[in-house]
Design a protein around this motif. Structure first.
Motif, mmCIF file in Angstrom:
data_model
loop_
_atom_site.group_PDB
_atom_site.id
_atom_site.type_symbol
_atom_site.label_atom_id
_atom_site.label_comp_id
_atom_site.label_asym_id
_atom_site.label_seq_id
_atom_site.Cartn_x
_atom_site.Cartn_y
_atom_site.Cartn_z
ATOM 1 N N PHE A 27 0.843 -1.207 0.000
ATOM 2 C CA PHE A 27 0.000 0.000 0.000
ATOM 3 C C PHE A 27 0.873 1.250 0.000
ATOM 4 C CE2 PHE A 27 -2.310 3.290 2.528
ATOM 5 C CZ PHE A 27 -3.315 3.562 1.614
ATOM 6 N N LEU B 171 -6.253 9.596 -3.348
ATOM 7 C CA LEU B 171 -5.936 8.419 -2.540
ATOM 8 C C LEU B 171 -7.162 7.598 -2.189
ATOM 9 C CD1 LEU B 171 -3.064 8.796 -0.222
ATOM 10 C CD2 LEU B 171 -4.836 7.301 0.574
ATOM 11 N N ILE C 234 -6.492 -0.504 8.654
ATOM 12 C CA ILE C 234 -6.421 0.952 8.557
ATOM 13 C C ILE C 234 -7.724 1.547 8.005
ATOM 14 C CG2 ILE C 234 -5.453 1.270 6.214
ATOM 15 C CD1 ILE C 234 -3.934 2.790 9.410
ATOM 16 N N TRP D 182 -17.124 20.734 12.311
ATOM 17 C CA TRP D 182 -17.240 22.189 12.451
ATOM 18 C C TRP D 182 -18.219 22.604 13.535
ATOM 19 C CZ3 TRP D 182 -14.020 25.443 10.070
ATOM 20 C CH2 TRP D 182 -13.421 25.055 8.855
ATOM 21 N N GLN E 33 -11.536 18.196 14.238
ATOM 22 C CA GLN E 33 -11.281 17.982 12.807
ATOM 23 C C GLN E 33 -10.098 17.043 12.557
ATOM 24 O OE1 GLN E 33 -12.858 19.524 10.130
ATOM 25 N NE2 GLN E 33 -13.491 21.562 10.736
ATOM 26 N N ARG F 280 -9.964 11.392 15.547
ATOM 27 C CA ARG F 280 -9.941 9.989 15.104
ATOM 28 C C ARG F 280 -8.737 9.265 15.671
ATOM 29 N NH1 ARG F 280 -11.253 13.498 11.721
ATOM 30 N NH2 ARG F 280 -9.103 13.703 11.067
ATOM 31 N N GLU G 61 -5.079 7.635 12.604
ATOM 32 C CA GLU G 61 -5.939 8.081 11.512
ATOM 33 C C GLU G 61 -6.315 6.836 10.726
ATOM 34 O OE1 GLU G 61 -8.157 10.551 10.011
ATOM 35 O OE2 GLU G 61 -6.585 11.676 11.022
ATOM 36 N N LYS G 62 -7.527 6.770 10.202
ATOM 37 C CA LYS G 62 -7.923 5.627 9.373
ATOM 38 C C LYS G 62 -8.378 6.153 8.022
ATOM 39 C CE LYS G 62 -8.009 2.572 12.912
ATOM 40 N NZ LYS G 62 -7.718 1.175 13.089
ATOM 41 N N PRO H 283 -10.843 6.951 5.435
ATOM 42 C CA PRO H 283 -12.308 7.044 5.413
ATOM 43 C C PRO H 283 -12.904 6.417 4.154
ATOM 44 C CG PRO H 283 -11.308 9.194 4.989
ATOM 45 C CD PRO H 283 -10.193 8.253 5.270
ATOM 46 N N GLN I 273 -10.016 17.434 -1.896
ATOM 47 C CA GLN I 273 -8.738 17.064 -1.316
ATOM 48 C C GLN I 273 -7.724 16.854 -2.434
ATOM 49 O OE1 GLN I 273 -9.093 17.264 1.849
ATOM 50 N NE2 GLN I 273 -11.316 17.140 1.880
ATOM 51 N N HIS J 78 -0.840 17.090 1.856
ATOM 52 C CA HIS J 78 -2.217 17.193 1.463
ATOM 53 C C HIS J 78 -2.680 18.644 1.476
ATOM 54 C CE1 HIS J 78 -6.195 15.172 1.317
ATOM 55 N NE2 HIS J 78 -6.556 16.385 1.703
ATOM 56 N N LEU K 79 -2.192 20.029 5.234
ATOM 57 C CA LEU K 79 -1.862 19.032 6.250
ATOM 58 C C LEU K 79 -0.957 17.972 5.667
ATOM 59 C CD1 LEU K 79 -3.827 16.226 5.815
ATOM 60 C CD2 LEU K 79 -5.523 17.916 6.430
ATOM 61 N N PRO L 239 -0.719 6.252 11.278
ATOM 62 C CA PRO L 239 -0.784 7.604 10.721
ATOM 63 C C PRO L 239 -1.539 8.596 11.606
ATOM 64 C CG PRO L 239 -2.157 6.082 9.456
ATOM 65 C CD PRO L 239 -1.381 5.261 10.415
ATOM 66 N N VAL M 190 -2.421 13.180 11.705
ATOM 67 C CA VAL M 190 -2.398 14.421 10.938
ATOM 68 C C VAL M 190 -1.556 15.488 11.621
ATOM 69 C CG1 VAL M 190 -3.844 16.357 10.131
ATOM 70 C CG2 VAL M 190 -4.678 14.016 9.924
HETATM 71 C C1 0T9 Z 1 -12.223 17.715 5.713
HETATM 72 C C2 0T9 Z 1 -10.181 16.582 7.412
HETATM 73 C C3 0T9 Z 1 -10.109 16.285 5.950
HETATM 74 C C4 0T9 Z 1 -11.521 16.434 5.342
HETATM 75 C C5 0T9 Z 1 -9.606 14.824 5.700
HETATM 76 C C6 0T9 Z 1 -6.436 13.641 4.298
HETATM 77 C C7 0T9 Z 1 -7.611 12.796 4.769
HETATM 78 C C8 0T9 Z 1 -8.838 13.108 3.951
HETATM 79 C C9 0T9 Z 1 -9.344 14.525 4.217
HETATM 80 C C10 0T9 Z 1 -9.170 17.299 5.288
HETATM 81 C C11 0T9 Z 1 -12.340 17.838 7.231
HETATM 82 O O1 0T9 Z 1 -12.988 19.046 7.557
HETATM 83 C C12 0T9 Z 1 -10.950 17.779 7.859
HETATM 84 C C13 0T9 Z 1 -9.537 15.837 8.326
HETATM 85 C C14 0T9 Z 1 -8.689 14.687 8.021
HETATM 86 C C15 0T9 Z 1 -8.358 14.495 6.531
HETATM 87 C C16 0T9 Z 1 -7.973 13.051 6.249
HETATM 88 C C17 0T9 Z 1 -6.820 12.454 7.005
HETATM 89 C C18 0T9 Z 1 -6.436 11.304 6.089
HETATM 90 O O2 0T9 Z 1 -5.594 10.502 6.354
HETATM 91 C C19 0T9 Z 1 -7.214 11.309 4.827
HETATM 92 C C20 0T9 Z 1 -6.440 10.677 3.647
HETATM 93 C C21 0T9 Z 1 -7.168 10.754 2.330
HETATM 94 C C22 0T9 Z 1 -6.184 9.233 3.945
HETATM 95 O O3 0T9 Z 1 -7.085 8.514 4.199
HETATM 96 C C23 0T9 Z 1 -4.798 8.766 3.941
HETATM 97 C C24 0T9 Z 1 -4.701 7.332 4.303
HETATM 98 C C25 0T9 Z 1 -3.947 7.158 5.609
HETATM 99 C C26 0T9 Z 1 -4.773 7.291 6.845
HETATM 100 C C27 0T9 Z 1 -3.268 5.831 5.638
HETATM 101 C C28 0T9 Z 1 -4.057 4.724 5.144
#
Ligand code: 0T9
Length: 399
Positions: A15, A26, A35, A48, A82, A86, A93-94, A96, A149, A165, A189, A199, A201
């Motif tokens: 990955f 992504l 994850i 928010w 925000q 998580r 971080e996971k 989504p 994003q 990002h 970020l 992971p 942020v």
């Molecule tokens: C808007 C926020 C945003 C969305 C997420 C970067 C991220 C997707 C966007 C910017 C919200 O108001 C605030 C918080 C967290 C941001 C996320 C953190 C994150 O990891 C994901 C990205 C796309 C991933 O899933 C990366 C994968 C990583 C966790 C390893 C698998």
């Protein structure tokens, strides 16, 4: 130490390799089960609004300077939810779930601030764009915004994988009584801790809040804290537009911890805020069986259950069902030369107020990366009656 389960070592490495050779979206990439999050990105808009009293506080402030400060404090108070909630709740971080076009997340907060409504809708799939509106009708305050994003994965010489990002889009806060609008830009970020499978942020660079009443707030983020050495540090200042050197207030501290507000001239501490001690009001979401089929938790239920069980076959199958259905819908729309009708938002060609405010902070609003500029549409909202919303419950959806 590594947080990667032994059986996932191989898939985690591949990955990481696949994102390293990839620059873009992504959300579509397959990641190992440990994850995966059971929540869709469309839910993130709710961060928010989780401190409704802090959100409506600016409406109670008669002095424009202090009102702008209340807006800044509210913005800062949302950062922990925000960007750190998580990791705190799930250990890291996971990834989504990737929202489908038209996916909805609807709910409300009920507490001492009255009723605060949330509407979040996936308004674009390619590129992924989420639009939202959070409003408290009694207080006369409304936040609306949309974001896309943009990812870029970089591998530096020391092979430390990092994922940077950029958030595209902005938010607009409107206070009825003073007919004031605040343009809020979003911080950049990056994701740290990828190699070890945990992971999290970090925020970097800066973001702004520009008000139509002539005040600018600038927030500078530093992951490691270049002054204090503490994580999630920031400094912020509120100044009359164009007068960055003459701050009315300064704020510093950590967005995951306490921060203090000081008078710009005397440096006396005038206020402080601790997100750890500030109550989070849980969002009320309709029970699954009362939800519209486009509502996120209902639509993703089977996928989420499979992820929770660690059943990857079912996860993949159920995801495909959703994706295929989406493909089918897009095909029909193309054949009928129409577009999916967004339930709460409308694409605008231009947004003069946003352009005017963003010019003051030297930011440009890039609408070619968000499939347009997305505006909350009161008329559409009045007509939209998801089954989850009982008559009379929602002034936004009523009439
Ligand atoms: C808007 C926020 C945003 C969305 C997420 C970067 C991220 C997707 C966007 C910017 C919200 O108001 C605030 C918080 C967290 C941001 C996320 C953190 C994150 O990891 C994901 C990205 C796309 C991933 O899933 C990366 C994968 C990583 C966790 C390893 C698998």
């Amino acid at each position: 130490g590594s947080a990667v389960p032994p059986q996932a070592k191989g898939s985690w490495t591949s990955f990481l390799k696949s994102i390293a050779s990839f620059n873009g979206d992504l959300s579509t990439m397959t990641a190992p089960p440990f994850i995966l999050s059971t929540k869709s990105l469309v839910e993130f808009s709710s961060y928010w609004g989780e401190h409704p009293s802090v959100f409506v506080a600016p409406t109670k402030e008669k002095d424009p300077e202090k009102r702008a400060l209340r807006v800044l404090i509210w913005f800062l108070s949302t950062l922990k939810q925000q960007y750190a909630s998580r990791s705190e709740k799930l250990g890291s971080e996971k990834k989504p779930l990737n929202p489908f076009l038209g996916e909805l997340f609807l709910g409300k907060w009920e507490d001492e601030a009255g009723t605060t409504q949330l509407v979040s809708e996936q308004v674009s799939h390619h590129p992924p764009v989420t639009a939202y509106c959070i409003s408290n009708a009694d207080a006369g305050i409304r936040l609306q915004g949309y974001n896309a994003q943009k990812a870029s994965f970089s591998r530096t010489i020391n092979v430390k994988a990092s994922y940077a990002h950029t958030q595209i889009g902005h938010a607009l806060l409107h206070i009825d009584e003073y007919n004031e609008t605040y343009l809020i830009t979003l911080p950049a970020l990056h994701i740290e801790g990828l190699i070890t499978g945990s992971p999290y942020v970090e925020l970097n660079r800066c973001s702004y809040i520009q008000s139509s009443s002539g005040y600018t707030a600038k927030i500078d983020y530093s992951g490691k804290g270049w002054i204090s050495g503490k994580k999630n540090s920031f400094t912020a200042s509120l100044y009359p537009e164009g007068k960055e050197k003459e701050p009315i207030y300064t704020v510093d501290g950590q967005w995951t911890d306490a921060f203090t507000v000081k008078d710009g001239k005397t440096k006396a501490v005038v206020d402080s805020f601790d997100p750890k001690k500030t109550k989070v009001t849980p969002l009320t979401v309709a029970p699954l069986n009362e939800q519209d089929e486009m509502e996120s938790r209902r639509a993703w239920k089977k996928v989420a259950d499979a992820i929770t069980k660690g059943d990857m076959d079912t996860t993949a199958q159920e995801k495909s069902l959703i994706e295929n259905r989406q493909r089918e819908m897009r095909k029909v729309e193309r054949e009928e030369s129409r577009e999916w009708n967004r339930r709460f938002f409308t694409r605008a060609d231009k947004y003069p107020l946003v352009e005017q405010l963003s010019a003051k902070i030297g930011e440009s609003i890039n609408d070619n990366q968000t499939n347009g500029v997305w505006v909350f549409d009161q008329d559409k909202a009045s007509q939209a009656k998801p089954p989850s919303t009982k008559e009379g419950d929602n002034p936004e959806l009523r009439k």
